[in-house]
Motif scaffolding. Structure first.
Motif, PDB file in Angstrom:
ATOM      1  N   SER A 121       0.825  -1.209   0.000  1.00 27.98           N
ATOM      2  CA  SER A 121       0.000   0.000   0.000  1.00 27.98           C
ATOM      3  C   SER A 121       0.859   1.258   0.000  1.00 27.98           C
ATOM      4  O   SER A 121       0.559   2.229  -0.697  1.00 27.98           O
ATOM      5  CB  SER A 121      -0.927   0.012   1.217  1.00 27.98           C
ATOM      6  N   PHE A 122       1.928   1.246   0.785  1.00 25.83           N
ATOM      7  CA  PHE A 122       2.854   2.387   0.804  1.00 25.83           C
ATOM      8  C   PHE A 122       3.438   2.617  -0.590  1.00 25.83           C
ATOM      9  O   PHE A 122       3.453   3.735  -1.100  1.00 25.83           O
ATOM     10  CB  PHE A 122       3.967   2.144   1.830  1.00 25.83           C
ATOM     11  N   ILE A 123       3.885   1.546  -1.219  1.00 22.97           N
ATOM     12  CA  ILE A 123       4.501   1.665  -2.538  1.00 22.97           C
ATOM     13  C   ILE A 123       3.468   2.093  -3.580  1.00 22.97           C
ATOM     14  O   ILE A 123       3.721   2.965  -4.403  1.00 22.97           O
ATOM     15  CB  ILE A 123       5.192   0.338  -2.924  1.00 22.97           C
ATOM     16  N   ALA A 124       2.274   1.494  -3.536  1.00 26.76           N
ATOM     17  CA  ALA A 124       1.244   1.795  -4.524  1.00 26.76           C
ATOM     18  C   ALA A 124       0.725   3.226  -4.417  1.00 26.76           C
ATOM     19  O   ALA A 124       0.285   3.798  -5.410  1.00 26.76           O
ATOM     20  CB  ALA A 124       0.093   0.808  -4.392  1.00 26.76           C
ATOM     21  N   SER A 125       0.781   3.808  -3.237  1.00 29.38           N
ATOM     22  CA  SER A 125       0.261   5.168  -3.074  1.00 29.38           C
ATOM     23  C   SER A 125       1.292   6.235  -3.446  1.00 29.38           C
ATOM     24  O   SER A 125       1.033   7.431  -3.298  1.00 29.38           O
ATOM     25  CB  SER A 125      -0.249   5.379  -1.651  1.00 29.38           C
ATOM     26  N   HIS A 126       2.422   5.821  -3.969  1.00 28.50           N
ATOM     27  CA  HIS A 126       3.474   6.753  -4.385  1.00 28.50           C
ATOM     28  C   HIS A 126       2.945   7.771  -5.401  1.00 28.50           C
ATOM     29  O   HIS A 126       3.203   8.967  -5.285  1.00 28.50           O
ATOM     30  CB  HIS A 126       4.650   5.969  -4.964  1.00 28.50           C
ATOM     31  N   ARG A 127       2.231   7.294  -6.391  1.00 29.53           N
ATOM     32  CA  ARG A 127       1.712   8.187  -7.437  1.00 29.53           C
ATOM     33  C   ARG A 127       0.731   9.196  -6.841  1.00 29.53           C
ATOM     34  O   ARG A 127       0.725  10.364  -7.216  1.00 29.53           O
ATOM     35  CB  ARG A 127       1.046   7.373  -8.531  1.00 29.53           C
ATOM     36  N   PHE A 128      -0.097   8.756  -5.918  1.00 28.99           N
ATOM     37  CA  PHE A 128      -1.044   9.642  -5.231  1.00 28.99           C
ATOM     38  C   PHE A 128      -0.304  10.788  -4.541  1.00 28.99           C
ATOM     39  O   PHE A 128      -0.651  11.957  -4.703  1.00 28.99           O
ATOM     40  CB  PHE A 128      -1.863   8.826  -4.232  1.00 28.99           C
ATOM     41  N   ARG A 129       0.739  10.451  -3.774  1.00 28.82           N
ATOM     42  CA  ARG A 129       1.487  11.496  -3.074  1.00 28.82           C
ATOM     43  C   ARG A 129       2.210  12.403  -4.060  1.00 28.82           C
ATOM     44  O   ARG A 129       2.297  13.611  -3.857  1.00 28.82           O
ATOM     45  CB  ARG A 129       2.461  10.866  -2.081  1.00 28.82           C
ATOM     46  N   GLY A 130       2.721  11.815  -5.148  1.00 25.17           N
ATOM     47  CA  GLY A 130       3.427  12.606  -6.149  1.00 25.17           C
ATOM     48  C   GLY A 130       2.525  13.604  -6.847  1.00 25.17           C
ATOM     49  O   GLY A 130       2.956  14.689  -7.236  1.00 25.17           O
ATOM     50  N   THR A 131       1.268  13.248  -7.000  1.00 26.92           N
ATOM     51  CA  THR A 131       0.308  14.134  -7.638  1.00 26.92           C
ATOM     52  C   THR A 131      -0.181  15.205  -6.677  1.00 26.92           C
ATOM     53  O   THR A 131      -0.423  16.345  -7.070  1.00 26.92           O
ATOM     54  CB  THR A 131      -0.903  13.315  -8.157  1.00 26.92           C
ATOM     55  N   ALA A 132      -0.318  14.847  -5.413  1.00 29.72           N
ATOM     56  CA  ALA A 132      -0.929  15.740  -4.434  1.00 29.72           C
ATOM     57  C   ALA A 132       0.035  16.732  -3.798  1.00 29.72           C
ATOM     58  O   ALA A 132      -0.392  17.771  -3.310  1.00 29.72           O
ATOM     59  CB  ALA A 132      -1.594  14.906  -3.342  1.00 29.72           C
ATOM     60  N   LEU A 133       1.329  16.437  -3.797  1.00 31.07           N
ATOM     61  CA  LEU A 133       2.280  17.268  -3.051  1.00 31.07           C
ATOM     62  C   LEU A 133       3.346  17.864  -3.958  1.00 31.07           C
ATOM     63  O   LEU A 133       3.794  17.212  -4.901  1.00 31.07           O
ATOM     64  CB  LEU A 133       2.985  16.419  -1.985  1.00 31.07           C
ATOM     65  N   PRO A 134       3.796  19.074  -3.632  1.00 30.41           N
ATOM     66  CA  PRO A 134       4.942  19.623  -4.368  1.00 30.41           C
ATOM     67  C   PRO A 134       6.206  18.824  -4.058  1.00 30.41           C
ATOM     68  O   PRO A 134       6.336  18.227  -2.990  1.00 30.41           O
ATOM     69  CB  PRO A 134       5.057  21.061  -3.855  1.00 30.41           C
ATOM     70  N   GLU A 135       7.128  18.792  -5.016  1.00 28.07           N
ATOM     71  CA  GLU A 135       8.339  17.966  -4.922  1.00 28.07           C
ATOM     72  C   GLU A 135       9.104  18.170  -3.615  1.00 28.07           C
ATOM     73  O   GLU A 135       9.524  17.205  -2.977  1.00 28.07           O
ATOM     74  CB  GLU A 135       9.248  18.242  -6.124  1.00 28.07           C
ATOM     75  N   GLU A 136       9.305  19.427  -3.208  1.00 28.56           N
ATOM     76  CA  GLU A 136      10.141  19.675  -2.022  1.00 28.56           C
ATOM     77  C   GLU A 136       9.542  19.101  -0.748  1.00 28.56           C
ATOM     78  O   GLU A 136      10.257  18.589   0.110  1.00 28.56           O
ATOM     79  CB  GLU A 136      10.446  21.166  -1.848  1.00 28.56           C
ATOM     80  N   SER A 137       8.224  19.116  -0.588  1.00 27.80           N
ATOM     81  CA  SER A 137       7.643  18.525   0.620  1.00 27.80           C
ATOM     82  C   SER A 137       7.400  17.022   0.443  1.00 27.80           C
ATOM     83  O   SER A 137       7.395  16.282   1.414  1.00 27.80           O
ATOM     84  CB  SER A 137       6.338  19.238   0.996  1.00 27.80           C
ATOM     85  N   ARG A 138       7.229  16.558  -0.786  1.00 28.08           N
ATOM     86  CA  ARG A 138       6.989  15.138  -1.028  1.00 28.08           C
ATOM     87  C   ARG A 138       8.207  14.296  -0.659  1.00 28.08           C
ATOM     88  O   ARG A 138       8.091  13.247  -0.032  1.00 28.08           O
ATOM     89  CB  ARG A 138       6.604  14.876  -2.483  1.00 28.08           C
ATOM     90  N   THR A 139       9.387  14.766  -1.022  1.00 34.67           N
ATOM     91  CA  THR A 139      10.606  14.003  -0.719  1.00 34.67           C
ATOM     92  C   THR A 139      10.762  13.808   0.777  1.00 34.67           C
ATOM     93  O   THR A 139      11.031  12.690   1.238  1.00 34.67           O
ATOM     94  CB  THR A 139      11.836  14.727  -1.301  1.00 34.67           C
TER      95      THR A 139
END
Length: 151
Positions: free
Chosen positions: A108-126
Protein backbone atom coordinates in the motif's frame (compact mmCIF):
# COMPACT_ATOMS: atom_id res chain seq x y z
CA UNK A 1 -6.78 -6.91 -23.90
CA UNK A 2 -5.02 -10.26 -23.60
CA UNK A 3 -1.60 -8.71 -24.40
CA UNK A 4 -2.08 -6.18 -21.58
CA UNK A 5 -2.85 -8.98 -19.12
CA UNK A 6 0.27 -10.84 -20.29
CA UNK A 7 2.34 -7.71 -19.66
CA UNK A 8 0.98 -7.48 -16.12
CA UNK A 9 1.91 -11.12 -15.52
CA UNK A 10 5.40 -10.36 -16.88
CA UNK A 11 5.67 -7.34 -14.54
CA UNK A 12 4.71 -9.51 -11.57
CA UNK A 13 7.35 -12.06 -12.49
CA UNK A 14 9.98 -9.32 -12.76
CA UNK A 15 9.06 -7.84 -9.40
CA UNK A 16 9.13 -11.25 -7.71
CA UNK A 17 12.52 -11.98 -9.28
CA UNK A 18 13.83 -8.69 -7.87
CA UNK A 19 12.63 -9.72 -4.40
CA UNK A 20 14.22 -13.16 -4.78
CA UNK A 21 17.63 -11.91 -5.91
CA UNK A 22 17.97 -8.75 -3.86
CA UNK A 23 20.05 -8.28 -0.76
CA UNK A 24 21.47 -11.74 -0.09
CA UNK A 25 18.62 -13.17 1.96
CA UNK A 26 18.47 -10.52 4.69
CA UNK A 27 14.90 -9.29 4.99
CA UNK A 28 15.95 -6.12 6.84
CA UNK A 29 18.40 -5.33 4.02
CA UNK A 30 15.65 -5.97 1.47
CA UNK A 31 13.42 -3.49 3.33
CA UNK A 32 16.23 -0.95 3.35
CA UNK A 33 16.55 -1.43 -0.42
CA UNK A 34 12.80 -1.17 -1.07
CA UNK A 35 12.38 1.86 1.18
CA UNK A 36 15.59 3.66 0.18
CA UNK A 37 15.26 7.28 -0.90
CA UNK A 38 14.79 7.32 -4.64
CA UNK A 39 14.12 3.58 -5.09
CA UNK A 40 10.37 3.98 -5.32
CA UNK A 41 10.85 6.98 -7.61
CA UNK A 42 13.00 4.83 -9.92
CA UNK A 43 10.53 1.94 -9.85
CA UNK A 44 7.69 4.32 -10.76
CA UNK A 45 9.60 6.08 -13.54
CA UNK A 46 8.01 5.74 -16.95
CA UNK A 47 8.55 2.26 -18.41
CA UNK A 48 9.75 0.63 -15.18
CA UNK A 49 7.97 -2.26 -13.50
CA UNK A 50 6.29 -0.21 -10.78
CA UNK A 51 4.95 2.31 -13.29
CA UNK A 52 3.55 -0.47 -15.46
CA UNK A 53 1.81 -2.02 -12.46
CA UNK A 54 0.44 1.37 -11.36
CA UNK A 55 -0.86 1.96 -14.89
CA UNK A 56 -2.56 -1.44 -14.79
CA UNK A 57 -4.38 -0.44 -11.60
CA UNK A 58 -5.82 2.54 -13.45
CA UNK A 59 -7.14 0.22 -16.18
CA UNK A 60 -8.60 -2.36 -13.80
CA UNK A 61 -12.16 -1.83 -15.05
CA UNK A 62 -11.24 -4.18 -17.93
CA UNK A 63 -11.98 -7.71 -16.63
CA UNK A 64 -8.81 -9.36 -18.00
CA UNK A 65 -6.63 -6.54 -16.71
CA UNK A 66 -8.37 -6.59 -13.32
CA UNK A 67 -7.83 -10.34 -13.08
CA UNK A 68 -4.14 -10.08 -14.03
CA UNK A 69 -3.60 -7.11 -11.70
CA UNK A 70 -5.24 -8.94 -8.79
CA UNK A 71 -3.23 -12.09 -9.49
CA UNK A 72 0.03 -10.12 -9.67
CA UNK A 73 -0.68 -8.15 -6.51
CA UNK A 74 -1.71 -11.23 -4.52
CA UNK A 75 1.46 -13.06 -5.61
CA UNK A 76 3.59 -10.11 -4.51
CA UNK A 77 1.74 -9.98 -1.19
CA UNK A 78 2.27 -13.72 -0.71
CA UNK A 79 5.99 -13.37 -1.49
CA UNK A 80 6.37 -10.43 0.90
CA UNK A 81 4.37 -12.29 3.58
CA UNK A 82 6.76 -15.24 3.32
CA UNK A 83 9.78 -12.93 3.44
CA UNK A 84 8.48 -11.09 6.51
CA UNK A 85 7.80 -14.43 8.24
CA UNK A 86 11.34 -15.51 7.36
CA UNK A 87 12.62 -12.23 8.77
CA UNK A 88 10.75 -12.89 12.01
CA UNK A 89 12.54 -16.21 12.38
CA UNK A 90 15.86 -14.43 11.79
CA UNK A 91 15.03 -11.74 14.36
CA UNK A 92 14.94 -8.98 11.73
CA UNK A 93 11.18 -8.38 11.76
CA UNK A 94 9.05 -7.51 14.79
CA UNK A 95 7.91 -10.76 16.43
CA UNK A 96 4.34 -9.51 17.00
CA UNK A 97 3.83 -8.40 13.39
CA UNK A 98 1.25 -10.21 11.30
CA UNK A 99 3.37 -10.89 8.18
CA UNK A 100 0.37 -10.67 5.82
CA UNK A 101 -0.72 -7.31 7.26
CA UNK A 102 2.88 -6.09 7.01
CA UNK A 103 3.11 -7.21 3.38
CA UNK A 104 -0.09 -5.42 2.43
CA UNK A 105 1.04 -2.32 4.35
CA UNK A 106 4.28 -2.28 2.37
CA UNK A 107 2.45 -2.76 -0.94
CA UNK A 108 0.00 0.00 0.00
CA UNK A 109 2.85 2.39 0.80
CA UNK A 110 4.50 1.66 -2.54
CA UNK A 111 1.24 1.79 -4.52
CA UNK A 112 0.26 5.17 -3.07
CA UNK A 113 3.47 6.75 -4.39
CA UNK A 114 1.71 8.19 -7.44
CA UNK A 115 -1.04 9.64 -5.23
CA UNK A 116 1.49 11.50 -3.07
CA UNK A 117 3.43 12.61 -6.15
CA UNK A 118 0.31 14.13 -7.64
CA UNK A 119 -0.93 15.74 -4.43
CA UNK A 120 2.28 17.27 -3.05
CA UNK A 121 4.94 19.62 -4.37
CA UNK A 122 8.34 17.97 -4.92
CA UNK A 123 10.14 19.67 -2.02
CA UNK A 124 7.64 18.53 0.62
CA UNK A 125 6.99 15.14 -1.03
CA UNK A 126 10.61 14.00 -0.72
CA UNK A 127 10.68 14.75 3.00
CA UNK A 128 7.32 13.04 3.50
CA UNK A 129 8.35 9.97 1.45
CA UNK A 130 11.47 9.55 3.58
CA UNK A 131 9.46 9.98 6.79
CA UNK A 132 6.87 7.39 5.76
CA UNK A 133 9.65 5.00 4.71
CA UNK A 134 11.35 5.32 8.13
CA UNK A 135 8.01 4.85 9.89
CA UNK A 136 7.24 1.78 7.77
CA UNK A 137 10.64 0.25 8.49
CA UNK A 138 10.29 0.83 12.25
CA UNK A 139 6.79 -0.64 12.21
CA UNK A 140 7.87 -3.75 10.33
CA UNK A 141 11.12 -4.36 12.19
CA UNK A 142 10.20 -3.11 15.64
CA UNK A 143 13.71 -1.67 15.66
CA UNK A 144 15.31 -5.04 14.86
CA UNK A 145 17.93 -5.59 12.16
CA UNK A 146 20.52 -3.26 10.69
CA UNK A 147 19.70 0.42 10.52
CA UNK A 148 20.06 2.36 7.28
CA UNK A 149 22.57 5.17 7.47
CA UNK A 150 21.07 8.48 8.45
CA UNK A 151 18.25 6.89 10.44
Amino acid sequence: MKPAAAIIDWVGTGLREELDTCCGGSVATLLDHLLAPGHIDRMHARGNLGALLADAAALAEEPLIAEAYGRCTRRLADELTALLAQGQLAGEIAPGLDPAAGAWWLLSFIASHRFRGTALPEESRTELENGIARLTRRMLTGGAGPRPSGD
